[in-house]
Scaffold this motif. Structure first.
Motif, PDB file in Angstrom:
ATOM      1  N   ASP A 160       0.894  -1.072   0.168  1.00 56.62           N
ATOM      2  CA  ASP A 160      -0.219   0.045  -0.271  1.00 56.62           C
ATOM      3  C   ASP A 160       0.855   0.872  -0.187  1.00 56.62           C
ATOM      4  OD1 ASP A 160      -3.112   1.308   0.180  1.00 56.62           O
ATOM      5  OD2 ASP A 160      -1.525   2.176   1.826  1.00 56.62           O
ATOM      6  N   GLU A 161       0.530   2.239  -1.071  1.00 53.86           N
ATOM      7  CA  GLU A 161       1.518   3.534  -0.677  1.00 53.86           C
ATOM      8  C   GLU A 161       1.375   4.374   0.254  1.00 53.86           C
ATOM      9  OE1 GLU A 161       0.004   2.259  -5.393  1.00 53.86           O
ATOM     10  OE2 GLU A 161      -1.254   2.219  -3.642  1.00 53.86           O
ATOM     11  N   GLU A 162       0.270   4.488   0.529  1.00 52.83           N
ATOM     12  CA  GLU A 162       0.092   4.852   2.077  1.00 52.83           C
ATOM     13  C   GLU A 162       0.447   4.010   3.236  1.00 52.83           C
ATOM     14  OE1 GLU A 162       0.099   8.774   4.358  1.00 52.83           O
ATOM     15  OE2 GLU A 162       0.416   7.838   2.297  1.00 52.83           O
ATOM     16  N   ALA A 163      -0.039   3.240   3.614  1.00 54.53           N
ATOM     17  CA  ALA A 163       0.309   2.620   5.114  1.00 54.53           C
ATOM     18  C   ALA A 163       1.522   1.915   5.432  1.00 54.53           C
ATOM     19  CB  ALA A 163      -0.831   1.138   4.786  1.00 54.53           C
ATOM     20  N   PHE A 268       9.237  -2.776  -0.164  1.00 58.93           N
ATOM     21  CA  PHE A 268       8.821  -0.893  -0.822  1.00 58.93           C
ATOM     22  C   PHE A 268       9.150  -0.267   0.777  1.00 58.93           C
ATOM     23  CE2 PHE A 268       5.198   1.960  -0.115  1.00 58.93           C
ATOM     24  CZ  PHE A 268       4.981   2.785  -1.108  1.00 58.93           C
ATOM     25  N   ALA A 269       8.335  -0.876   1.757  1.00 62.14           N
ATOM     26  CA  ALA A 269       8.685  -0.827   3.358  1.00 62.14           C
ATOM     27  C   ALA A 269      10.129   0.017   3.299  1.00 62.14           C
ATOM     28  CB  ALA A 269       8.223  -1.124   4.595  1.00 62.14           C
ATOM     29  N   LEU A 319      18.267  -1.091  -1.181  1.00 63.57           N
ATOM     30  CA  LEU A 319      18.001   0.178  -2.389  1.00 63.57           C
ATOM     31  C   LEU A 319      17.287  -0.203  -3.488  1.00 63.57           C
ATOM     32  CD1 LEU A 319      20.741   2.359  -0.961  1.00 63.57           C
ATOM     33  CD2 LEU A 319      18.476   2.653  -0.497  1.00 63.57           C
ATOM     34  N   ALA A 320      18.081  -1.240  -3.236  1.00 67.20           N
ATOM     35  CA  ALA A 320      18.037  -1.740  -5.460  1.00 67.20           C
ATOM     36  C   ALA A 320      16.283  -2.202  -5.440  1.00 67.20           C
ATOM     37  CB  ALA A 320      18.548  -2.797  -5.942  1.00 67.20           C
ATOM     38  N   GLY A 321      16.472  -3.403  -4.013  1.00 62.36           N
ATOM     39  CA  GLY A 321      15.302  -3.700  -4.107  1.00 62.36           C
ATOM     40  C   GLY A 321      13.946  -2.958  -4.112  1.00 62.36           C
ATOM     41  N   MET A 322      14.009  -1.789  -3.575  1.00 57.96           N
ATOM     42  CA  MET A 322      12.657  -0.457  -3.132  1.00 57.96           C
ATOM     43  C   MET A 322      12.902   0.060  -4.675  1.00 57.96           C
ATOM     44  SD  MET A 322      14.450   1.356   0.373  1.00 57.96           S
ATOM     45  CE  MET A 322      13.209   2.888  -0.272  1.00 57.96           C
ATOM     46  N   GLU A 323      13.686  -0.266  -4.902  1.00 63.38           N
ATOM     47  CA  GLU A 323      13.735   0.629  -6.831  1.00 63.38           C
ATOM     48  C   GLU A 323      12.883  -0.425  -7.389  1.00 63.38           C
ATOM     49  OE1 GLU A 323      16.632   2.757 -10.026  1.00 63.38           O
ATOM     50  OE2 GLU A 323      17.027   2.057  -8.400  1.00 63.38           O
ATOM     51  N   ARG A 324      13.588  -1.200  -7.592  1.00 63.56           N
ATOM     52  CA  ARG A 324      12.163  -2.194  -8.245  1.00 63.56           C
ATOM     53  C   ARG A 324      11.124  -2.693  -7.766  1.00 63.56           C
ATOM     54  NH1 ARG A 324      11.514  -5.369 -12.437  1.00 63.56           N
ATOM     55  NH2 ARG A 324      11.061  -7.272 -13.179  1.00 63.56           N
ATOM     56  N   VAL A 325      10.909  -2.907  -6.704  1.00 65.31           N
ATOM     57  CA  VAL A 325       8.914  -3.104  -6.588  1.00 65.31           C
ATOM     58  C   VAL A 325       8.677  -2.480  -7.174  1.00 65.31           C
ATOM     59  CG1 VAL A 325       9.201  -2.029  -3.867  1.00 65.31           C
ATOM     60  CG2 VAL A 325       7.650  -4.113  -4.758  1.00 65.31           C
ATOM     61  N   ARG A 326       9.270  -0.820  -6.718  1.00 66.53           N
ATOM     62  CA  ARG A 326       8.017   0.576  -7.067  1.00 66.53           C
ATOM     63  C   ARG A 326       7.597   0.543  -9.183  1.00 66.53           C
ATOM     64  NH1 ARG A 326      10.076   1.606  -2.622  1.00 66.53           N
ATOM     65  NH2 ARG A 326       9.510   3.180  -1.194  1.00 66.53           N
TER      66      ARG A 326
END
Length: 347
Positions: A160-163, A268-269, A319-326
């Motif tokens: 969830d983009e917000e939660a 994401f988190a 950091l790569a995981g954060m970028e990939r999931v987005r």
């Protein structure tokens, strides 16, 4: 557009996140919660078990009357979104269809699988009446089509983009949610999660556990020193993910999982995702670059120790995981857009 959303309105539920996403997208969403309406029956010590094991067969008349009251309210909706759908049989869907607007089913369980016995019997009988059935397993997609569903859409689970947004400053994360290796999840009978985590501990991995029902494990006396608290929600959940150096993700084998909610929420988190190697995980992330995978506890222990010993490697993967999931576009808002676009293309 005005949506009649029939599902759990609990603020910490995944369905609540979906309806919140619909509202963020600008839709007017009216929520009707059947689990609250029939709470007494569903949570009764004896009748609750009977309803679950019979596919809620003996609740159908009451549920149908409840739906009739909603529809008789005179409110004009453009679409009906049913989340889970386990409580609604064929007559309930026939009732909903009298309004003459599209009816969507969104189910993140395994309704066509065997783990839950007859729990989804009423739902399966009603499948052909939905305008769109949304599932999160490719097996479910194929099986729903065989059962007569008019249109089935397979999607990944969603963050969830917000939660689940990460803390901007990691220094804001409370100390009680910081750890080396974290597992956030429930003890489930026959899944052997306790044995897996105990093996990691015996191999020298500093594991922290958050979740409910762990006291039911036969290994509780050994796991208790590593148990940091019960189920997490809201910002505490995000804090425990982002506050861990490594986050372990486990599958539900009884539910035929090849990925879970954690598969998207953890990266994401802002967590480093460390999970079982599956075809879907390998489609989502490059191994060793955007996430790390394992086949058993021994390999998981080795991977965790390597990551804990190498700060730069760990940070690069995180950091790569954060970028990939987005880049995957699998947030709740993304999923809701896709679902609504699909149902109006087919009706």
């Amino acid at each position: 557009m005005r949506i009649l959303y029939i599902g759990d309105g609990n603020p910490f539920s995944t369905s609540f996140h979906r309806l919140s996403a619909l509202r963020r997208l600008g839709y007017t969403v009216d929520v009707r919660n059947p689990y609250e309406a029939f709470k007494t029956s569903l949570e009764h010590f004896i009748f609750g078990k009977i309803h679950y094991r019979t596919g809620f067969r003996f609740l159908q008349n009451k549920v149908n009357s409840w739906l009739s009251e909603i529809l008789a309210g005179g409110e004009n909706f453009d679409i009906i979104w049913v989340d889970s759908g386990e409580l609604f049989g064929k007559k309930c869907l026939q009732n909903l269809k009298t309004v003459g607007i599209p009816v969507i089913l969104y189910n993140v369980d395994d309704p066509t699988g065997k783990r839950d016995g007859n729990r989804f019997k009423s739902l399966l009988e009603a499948l052909p009446l939905y305008d769109l059935v949304v599932v999160v397993r490719q097996e479910s997609e194929r099986e729903c089509i065989k059962l007569g569903a008019a249109r089935v859409l397979w999607v990944y689970r969603s963050y969830d983009e917000e939660a689940h947004r990460p803390y901007r400053n990691v220094e804001e994360i409370p100390a009680q949610f910081r750890s080396d290796v974290a597992f956030i999840g429930t003890w489930i009978r026959y899944e052997k999660r306790d044995e897996f985590l105990l093996k990691l501990i015996e191999l020298g991995v500093p594991v922290s556990i958050w979740g409910t029902r762990w006291q039911n494990s036969p290994n509780w006396h050994k796991l208790k020193p590593h148990h940091r608290g019960d189920g997490l929600g809201g910002r505490d959940y995000v804090a425990a993910i982002q506050g861990a150096k490594v986050c372990i993700g486990m599958l539900s084998k009884g539910n035929r999982d090849l990925h879970t909610q954690r598969s998207l929420e953890v990266p994401f988190a802002g967590g480093l995702f460390c999970a079982e190697r599956t075809s879907e995980h390998e489609e989502m992330y490059r191994e060793g670059v955007e996430a790390v995978f394992w086949s058993d506890a021994v390999e998981c222990a080795r991977v965790c120790k390597e990551l804990l010993a190498n700060d730069s490697l760990r940070e690069n993967i995180r950091l790569a995981g954060m970028e990939r999931v987005r880049s995957l576009k699998v947030g709740n808002e993304d999923a809701c857009r896709t679902i609504l676009e699909t149902v109006f293309q087919t009706t």
